[in-house]
Write a protein that holds these residues in place. Structure first.
Motif, PDB file in Angstrom:
ATOM      1  N   GLY A 266      55.803  62.518 -32.418  1.00 10.76           N
ATOM      2  CA  GLY A 266      56.137  62.581 -30.547  1.00 10.76           C
ATOM      3  C   GLY A 266      56.974  60.800 -30.437  1.00 10.76           C
ATOM      4  N   ILE A 267      56.218  60.402 -31.456  1.00 11.05           N
ATOM      5  CA  ILE A 267      57.029  58.970 -29.923  1.00 11.05           C
ATOM      6  C   ILE A 267      58.825  58.814 -30.120  1.00 11.05           C
ATOM      7  N   HIS A 268      59.455  59.368 -31.380  1.00  7.19           N
ATOM      8  CA  HIS A 268      60.591  59.217 -30.811  1.00  7.19           C
ATOM      9  C   HIS A 268      61.551  60.351 -29.838  1.00  7.19           C
ATOM     10  N   LEU A 269      60.998  61.163 -30.418  1.00  8.42           N
ATOM     11  CA  LEU A 269      60.910  62.628 -28.878  1.00  8.42           C
ATOM     12  C   LEU A 269      60.570  61.960 -27.290  1.00  8.42           C
ATOM     13  N   ASP A 270      59.490  61.019 -26.788  1.00 10.98           N
ATOM     14  CA  ASP A 270      59.670  60.198 -26.235  1.00 10.98           C
ATOM     15  C   ASP A 270      60.459  59.120 -25.968  1.00 10.98           C
ATOM     16  N   GLY A 271      60.991  58.911 -26.600  1.00 10.61           N
ATOM     17  CA  GLY A 271      62.008  57.487 -26.225  1.00 10.61           C
ATOM     18  C   GLY A 271      62.837  58.284 -26.130  1.00 10.61           C
ATOM     19  N   PHE A 272      63.429  60.047 -25.916  1.00 10.05           N
ATOM     20  CA  PHE A 272      64.770  60.411 -25.878  1.00 10.05           C
ATOM     21  C   PHE A 272      64.825  61.105 -24.389  1.00 10.05           C
ATOM     22  N   CYS A 273      62.903  60.993 -24.438  1.00 12.09           N
ATOM     23  CA  CYS A 273      62.433  61.769 -22.915  1.00 12.09           C
ATOM     24  C   CYS A 273      63.418  60.635 -21.809  1.00 12.09           C
ATOM     25  N   ASP A 274      62.804  59.619 -21.870  1.00 11.17           N
ATOM     26  CA  ASP A 274      62.701  58.771 -21.272  1.00 11.17           C
ATOM     27  C   ASP A 274      63.978  57.816 -20.983  1.00 11.17           C
TER      28      ASP A 274
ATOM     29  N   ARG B 146      71.864  49.562 -13.903  1.00 11.33           N
ATOM     30  CA  ARG B 146      71.335  49.558 -15.124  1.00 11.33           C
ATOM     31  C   ARG B 146      70.022  48.807 -15.047  1.00 11.33           C
ATOM     32  N   GLU B 147      69.434  47.847 -13.905  1.00 12.21           N
ATOM     33  CA  GLU B 147      68.161  47.354 -13.997  1.00 12.21           C
ATOM     34  C   GLU B 147      67.187  48.521 -13.642  1.00 12.21           C
ATOM     35  N   ARG B 148      67.501  49.058 -13.171  1.00 13.96           N
ATOM     36  CA  ARG B 148      66.635  50.289 -12.089  1.00 13.96           C
ATOM     37  C   ARG B 148      66.774  50.953 -13.834  1.00 13.96           C
ATOM     38  N   LYS B 149      67.531  51.293 -14.559  1.00 11.16           N
ATOM     39  CA  LYS B 149      67.561  52.252 -15.611  1.00 11.16           C
ATOM     40  C   LYS B 149      66.660  52.172 -16.594  1.00 11.16           C
ATOM     41  N   LEU B 150      66.759  50.567 -16.997  1.00  7.03           N
ATOM     42  CA  LEU B 150      65.671  49.559 -17.645  1.00  7.03           C
ATOM     43  C   LEU B 150      64.226  49.678 -17.247  1.00  7.03           C
ATOM     44  N   GLU B 151      64.051  49.984 -16.161  1.00 14.13           N
ATOM     45  CA  GLU B 151      62.804  49.934 -15.603  1.00 14.13           C
ATOM     46  C   GLU B 151      62.124  51.449 -15.687  1.00 14.13           C
ATOM     47  N   ILE B 152      62.630  52.579 -15.522  1.00 11.77           N
ATOM     48  CA  ILE B 152      62.830  53.525 -15.010  1.00 11.77           C
ATOM     49  C   ILE B 152      61.771  54.902 -16.619  1.00 11.77           C
ATOM     50  N   LEU B 153      63.589  53.278 -17.657  1.00 13.86           N
ATOM     51  CA  LEU B 153      62.725  53.207 -19.286  1.00 13.86           C
ATOM     52  C   LEU B 153      61.277  52.361 -19.717  1.00 13.86           C
TER      53      LEU B 153
ATOM     54  N   THR C  79      66.937  49.545 -26.627  1.00 14.20           N
ATOM     55  CA  THR C  79      65.550  49.134 -26.294  1.00 14.20           C
ATOM     56  C   THR C  79      64.628  49.733 -27.300  1.00 14.20           C
ATOM     57  N   GLY C  80      63.230  49.752 -27.600  1.00 14.51           N
ATOM     58  CA  GLY C  80      62.809  51.428 -28.305  1.00 14.51           C
ATOM     59  C   GLY C  80      62.701  52.433 -28.001  1.00 14.51           C
ATOM     60  N   ASP C  81      62.785  52.402 -26.205  1.00 17.36           N
ATOM     61  CA  ASP C  81      63.258  54.249 -26.164  1.00 17.36           C
ATOM     62  C   ASP C  81      64.706  55.042 -26.656  1.00 17.36           C
ATOM     63  N   LEU C  82      66.255  53.289 -26.070  1.00 16.53           N
ATOM     64  CA  LEU C  82      66.640  54.125 -27.152  1.00 16.53           C
ATOM     65  C   LEU C  82      67.042  54.359 -28.046  1.00 16.53           C
ATOM     66  N   ALA C  83      65.832  53.488 -29.120  1.00 15.67           N
ATOM     67  CA  ALA C  83      66.234  53.860 -30.329  1.00 15.67           C
ATOM     68  C   ALA C  83      65.532  55.514 -30.762  1.00 15.67           C
ATOM     69  N   GLY C  84      64.661  56.065 -29.995  1.00 14.62           N
ATOM     70  CA  GLY C  84      63.946  56.902 -30.331  1.00 14.62           C
ATOM     71  C   GLY C  84      65.100  57.925 -29.941  1.00 14.62           C
ATOM     72  N   PHE C  85      65.974  57.718 -28.920  1.00 19.44           N
ATOM     73  CA  PHE C  85      66.766  58.884 -28.345  1.00 19.44           C
ATOM     74  C   PHE C  85      68.454  58.760 -29.487  1.00 19.44           C
ATOM     75  N   PHE C  86      68.494  57.645 -30.223  1.00 23.89           N
ATOM     76  CA  PHE C  86      69.236  57.909 -30.666  1.00 23.89           C
ATOM     77  C   PHE C  86      68.844  58.691 -32.277  1.00 23.89           C
ATOM     78  N   LEU C  87      67.673  58.727 -32.698  1.00 26.23           N
ATOM     79  CA  LEU C  87      67.171  59.234 -34.204  1.00 26.23           C
ATOM     80  C   LEU C  87      67.263  61.153 -33.931  1.00 26.23           C
ATOM     81  N   GLN C  88      66.797  60.839 -32.745  1.00 21.22           N
ATOM     82  CA  GLN C  88      66.637  62.389 -32.169  1.00 21.22           C
ATOM     83  C   GLN C  88      68.176  63.250 -31.973  1.00 21.22           C
TER      84      GLN C  88
END
Length: 323
Positions: free
Chosen positions: A143-151, A162-169, A294-303
């Motif tokens: 579920g690591i990539h789906l977690d990135g998708f959700c974040d 942009r700064e606040r979005k990175l904090e949310i990630l 970022t790692g989360d964005l990489a998971g977001f793309f993969l999904q």
């Protein structure tokens, strides 16, 4: 004997700029030995493991071809739930781990293809087949990539700076938008699998999708700027030779994408169109909204990429019927 040899190797490593230790493969010849020889082999095997744990890189050479096992193990341990032996995550071993990322996708795709083949052989309906086709890759990746998708969905839905979005990630909490987007994603992906209902060579083409999506995800990770410069993704990309990594991951993408088309031309081409659309959206979104990846964005793309491939394959099938 074990301690003396190991301490000798450690002293040599301290004094040498580069130390190469060559040893033999053990217990693979299928021969019976006397107890004294077996005791010697047991000590040598323990030495091999101890030296491997201390090494920056570990290679198995088969017919003159080196295999970077340590980086491979790290890639599988990080990005999948396949059981792997424990290894230390040294900087040099990490430098090639992402290049093995597509191989993780091949392993996931192999399980997916086996399920699609088994479901067809047993005559399961489209709904049950689609449900496991959706869940298996998620489960095998932990579920690591789906977690990135959700974040990422949480960050994008915030409409903050942009700064606040990175904090949310970085926030470990799950917001309402993440839950809503995850539910919609799973629903659409499930429907796409139901409509695609792949069988035969079409199933093989889609089963290669996880390897292709990971090739692209890794390629973007070493090509686009890192939005933070730190984090888990930077741990893998920081030590890498970016030029060589791009070449390896681009080769993976060409090989896996070509294999999809070779397996089934219509399904493969339709899936590549879906992946291409996901690529365009990802690059534009990553640059405009986050200033990089970022790692989360990489998971977001993969999904998104895997959804796009199956969805476009289903659309391609319907267009063929209509035309």
């Amino acid at each position: 004997a074990f301690g003396r040899v190991l301490s000798g190797v450690e002293r040599a490593a301290e004094q040498a700029a580069l130390l190469v230790v060559v040893t033999n493969e053990l217990f693979s010849d299928g021969m019976d030995y006397d107890p004294e020889t077996l005791a010697y082999l047991d000590v040598l095997a323990r030495l091999n493991r101890a030296v491997a744990r201390r090494a920056d890189r570990v290679y198995e050479v088969v017919c003159g071809i080196p295999i970077a096992w340590k980086s491979l193990i790290i890639a599988f341990a990080m990005y999948s739930k396949f059981p792997m032996p424990r290894v230390d995550w040294e900087k040099k071993a990490l430098s090639w781990a992402l290049c093995w990322f597509p191989l993780v996708g091949l392993a996931v795709g192999a399980v997916l293809w086996l399920w699609l083949a088994l479901a067809g052989w047993l005559g399961f309906g489209a709904v049950f087949t689609a449900a496991l086709a959706l869940l298996l890759p998620i489960a095998l990746s932990g579920g690591i990539h789906l977690d990135g998708f959700c974040d990422t969905c949480d960050a994008l839905s915030s409409h903050q700076s942009r700064e606040r979005k990175l904090e949310i990630l970085k926030d470990s909490h799950t917001g309402a938008f993440a839950i809503i987007c995850c539910g919609l994603y799973l629903l659409v992906f499930f429907a796409a699998w139901c409509e695609a209902a792949p069988a035969g060579r079409a199933a093989l083409a889609l089963a290669l999708g996880p390897a292709f999506s990971r090739s692209l995800s890794g390629l973007f990770a070493v090509t686009l700027p890192n939005a933070r410069g730190t984090g888990l993704l930077a741990t893998f990309t920081g030590p890498m030779d970016a030029v060589k990594a791009r070449g390896v991951l681009a080769a993976w993408a060409v090989l896996t994408g070509g294999a999809m088309v070779a397996a089934d031309v219509r399904t493969g081409l339709a899936a590549l169109v879906g992946a291409g659309l996901a690529c365009v959206y990802y690059v534009v979104t990553a640059r405009r909204q986050f200033g990089g990846v970022t790692g989360d964005l990489a998971g977001f793309f993969l999904q998104l990429c895997e959804l796009g491939m199956v969805l476009c394959a289903a659309v391609g099938q319907r267009l063929e019927v209509l035309l």
